[in-house]
Write a protein that holds these residues in place. Sequence first.
Motif, mmCIF file in Angstrom:
data_model
loop_
_atom_site.group_PDB
_atom_site.id
_atom_site.type_symbol
_atom_site.label_atom_id
_atom_site.label_comp_id
_atom_site.label_asym_id
_atom_site.label_seq_id
_atom_site.Cartn_x
_atom_site.Cartn_y
_atom_site.Cartn_z
ATOM 1 N N GLU A 1 -32.846 34.588 35.134
ATOM 2 C CA GLU A 1 -31.558 35.258 35.099
ATOM 3 C C GLU A 1 -31.564 36.425 36.082
ATOM 4 N N PRO A 2 -30.399 36.949 36.452
ATOM 5 C CA PRO A 2 -30.336 38.071 37.400
ATOM 6 C C PRO A 2 -31.219 39.238 36.959
ATOM 7 N N GLY A 3 -31.747 39.931 37.949
ATOM 8 C CA GLY A 3 -32.608 41.072 37.649
ATOM 9 C C GLY A 3 -34.052 40.682 37.435
ATOM 10 N N ARG A 4 -34.488 39.562 38.025
ATOM 11 C CA ARG A 4 -35.863 39.086 37.856
ATOM 12 C C ARG A 4 -36.240 38.964 36.381
ATOM 13 N N ARG A 5 -35.393 38.298 35.627
ATOM 14 C CA ARG A 5 -35.625 38.104 34.195
ATOM 15 C C ARG A 5 -35.908 36.629 33.932
ATOM 16 N N LEU A 6 -37.112 36.322 33.481
ATOM 17 C CA LEU A 6 -37.515 34.958 33.159
ATOM 18 C C LEU A 6 -37.383 34.756 31.655
ATOM 19 N N VAL A 7 -36.488 33.865 31.249
ATOM 20 C CA VAL A 7 -36.243 33.593 29.836
ATOM 21 C C VAL A 7 -36.932 32.286 29.455
ATOM 22 N N LEU A 8 -37.820 32.362 28.488
ATOM 23 C CA LEU A 8 -38.532 31.190 27.973
ATOM 24 C C LEU A 8 -37.977 30.859 26.601
ATOM 25 N N SER A 9 -37.658 29.598 26.378
ATOM 26 C CA SER A 9 -37.104 29.190 25.088
ATOM 27 C C SER A 9 -37.647 27.821 24.703
ATOM 28 N N GLY A 10 -37.294 27.391 23.483
ATOM 29 C CA GLY A 10 -37.769 26.108 22.982
ATOM 30 C C GLY A 10 -38.822 26.295 21.917
ATOM 31 N N SER A 11 -39.631 25.265 21.709
ATOM 32 C CA SER A 11 -40.639 25.326 20.645
ATOM 33 C C SER A 11 -41.934 24.677 21.083
ATOM 34 N N LEU A 12 -43.009 25.074 20.431
ATOM 35 C CA LEU A 12 -44.343 24.518 20.657
ATOM 36 C C LEU A 12 -44.928 24.147 19.301
ATOM 37 N N PRO A 13 -45.311 22.878 19.081
ATOM 38 C CA PRO A 13 -45.874 22.483 17.788
ATOM 39 C C PRO A 13 -47.171 23.224 17.470
ATOM 40 N N ALA A 14 -47.294 23.685 16.244
ATOM 41 C CA ALA A 14 -48.529 24.349 15.821
ATOM 42 C C ALA A 14 -49.719 23.417 15.954
ATOM 43 N N ALA A 15 -49.477 22.112 15.787
ATOM 44 C CA ALA A 15 -50.557 21.129 15.857
ATOM 45 C C ALA A 15 -51.200 21.055 17.234
ATOM 46 N N CYS A 16 -50.510 21.560 18.250
ATOM 47 C CA CYS A 16 -51.039 21.484 19.612
ATOM 48 C C CYS A 16 -52.110 22.536 19.885
ATOM 49 N N GLY A 17 -52.061 23.650 19.158
ATOM 50 C CA GLY A 17 -52.951 24.744 19.482
ATOM 51 C C GLY A 17 -52.548 25.401 20.797
ATOM 52 N N PRO A 18 -53.400 26.257 21.357
ATOM 53 C CA PRO A 18 -53.061 26.955 22.598
ATOM 54 C C PRO A 18 -52.846 25.986 23.752
ATOM 55 N N ARG A 19 -51.843 26.263 24.569
ATOM 56 C CA ARG A 19 -51.520 25.443 25.723
ATOM 57 C C ARG A 19 -51.203 26.345 26.923
ATOM 58 N N THR A 20 -51.353 25.788 28.108
ATOM 59 C CA THR A 20 -50.996 26.501 29.328
ATOM 60 C C THR A 20 -49.832 25.797 29.998
ATOM 61 N N TRP A 21 -48.784 26.521 30.250
ATOM 62 C CA TRP A 21 -47.590 26.025 30.931
ATOM 63 C C TRP A 21 -47.496 26.792 32.249
ATOM 64 N N SER A 22 -46.508 26.527 33.055
ATOM 65 C CA SER A 22 -46.395 27.239 34.325
ATOM 66 C C SER A 22 -44.945 27.299 34.772
ATOM 67 N N ALA A 23 -44.676 28.249 35.651
ATOM 68 C CA ALA A 23 -43.324 28.432 36.180
ATOM 69 C C ALA A 23 -43.414 29.036 37.576
ATOM 70 N N ALA A 24 -42.365 28.832 38.354
ATOM 71 C CA ALA A 24 -42.232 29.456 39.670
ATOM 72 C C ALA A 24 -40.962 30.295 39.633
ATOM 73 N N PRO A 25 -41.034 31.504 39.075
ATOM 74 C CA PRO A 25 -39.816 32.276 38.799
ATOM 75 C C PRO A 25 -39.193 32.940 40.010
ATOM 76 N N LEU A 26 -39.936 33.013 41.121
ATOM 77 C CA LEU A 26 -39.435 33.739 42.295
ATOM 78 C C LEU A 26 -39.680 32.925 43.565
ATOM 79 N N PRO A 27 -38.850 33.098 44.575
ATOM 80 C CA PRO A 27 -39.148 32.496 45.882
ATOM 81 C C PRO A 27 -40.471 33.050 46.413
#
Length: 480
Positions: A236-262
């Motif tokens: 979103e404007p102002g260099r604001r990265l909004v993360l939403s959704g859900s992660l199952p507890a059964a998965c345990g820790p996970r690593t995701w990734s994003a490219a929020p800026l040019p």
Amino acid sequence: MLPMKNPSLCALFIAGLLLAPITHAGVAGLPPGVRLALDSARIPAEAVSLWTRPVDHATPTLAINATAPMNPASVMKLVTAFSALERLGPAHTWTTRIARDGPIRAGVLEGNLYLVGGADPVLGYDRLWKVLRRLRALGIERVAGDIVLDASVLRLPPHDPDAFDGRGVRPYNSGPYGLLLQYNTLLLGLTPGKAANAPVALAAEPPLAGLVIDNRVLTSDAPCGSWYQDLQAVVEPGRRLVLSGSLPAACGPRTWSAAPLPPAEFGSALVAALWSEVGGHLGGTVREGRLPTGAEELFSDDSDPLADVVRDMNKWSSNVIARQLLATLGRVSLREDATEDMVTAGARAAAATLAAAGIDTDGLVIENGSGLSRIERIRADSLGMLLLAAWQRPWMPEFIAALPVAGVDGTARRRLGDSPARGQAHIKTGTLNGVRAMAGYLLDRNGQRHAVVMMVNHPEAAASAAAQDALLEWLWSGGE
């Protein structure tokens, strides 16, 4: 991009049938297990291009629709890897230079500090941190002017990260850049809570100055399947990265990734954050710019050799590394006074490299060298000849070692399962909507090495993995 028409899949299949007839075996020559798996997936043989040959034989074992250009998805990275190793050599490195335009007095650099990119594909934040620590060790506590990031080594066409699939925040859509840092990728460590609707803990690396992360991801009690399907990242404007959704507890820790800026903004934010972390102070800002004539180089930092970079690219199918390699090929192939962009030049250089190696480039279309493209095309027999040519090169061990081992590592780690062929195939895989492909080498049970290529272009292509595994098993068994 190499000049060529952009046919639809339907037109491609028709052209393949009319202009590129079966070269060695008819459609009926499909191994039974492969045909059965394709029938089960409702994929017609006409949507399949297949080529196999022992590396020390003169003729293919199978060649079905092998002269029909098809979309190879990420298997196109084999073209990029071959061309880079052939033109640059496995020991090639990229150099990032650090310079200043003012004196250092009492811990203060009275001027600007310059980081001059060399198109390094793998300049991660750990190496960048060491570079900045070295500056501090030279006695620089404060830069009175700016930290200037010079990415001018690459002359690039405009890049829209949303153009391919509208998911510009996903790192696989990042483009090349002259001073690429940390693959332009923010790593998001996610740890689910103990109960449904509990907040998911977040650890983001590397630090990016000015980026605000709004973490709204919650824990779910769903089974751990495709755990990332419900995650969303929006900038979103102002260099604001909004993360939403859900992660199952059964998965345990996970690593995701994003490219929020040019890339330019990502680099500025990363350098600003790390310079502060190492105890440095800054009078100005971190910005884009060019190294002026007369600036003094302080030191330089070299990348890992190309052989290691190709391994990083192919084991985990990094699109941004492939794009960097293609642009590098363009840079080294152009005259100093050329004005052509280096991606277009790189595509032409890659095609010329294959042709010089005796590989038929008829029907070859290279857009970005990564396979993340709807127009890239190559023939199965051309890929096969590339594999055979690589087998004869002095850099053959590096080329093969960079490929995922089926059932063991990389993008092929879940292939072949309990099959006796598990661990016997080094293959590059590729997947897009409507495309599934593989190409590489397999060692059969008698100790014979085979080059193997299979591409499927069809709406049900995602269901063709079993057919590809059946082909590998058939080859491993000696064609029985």
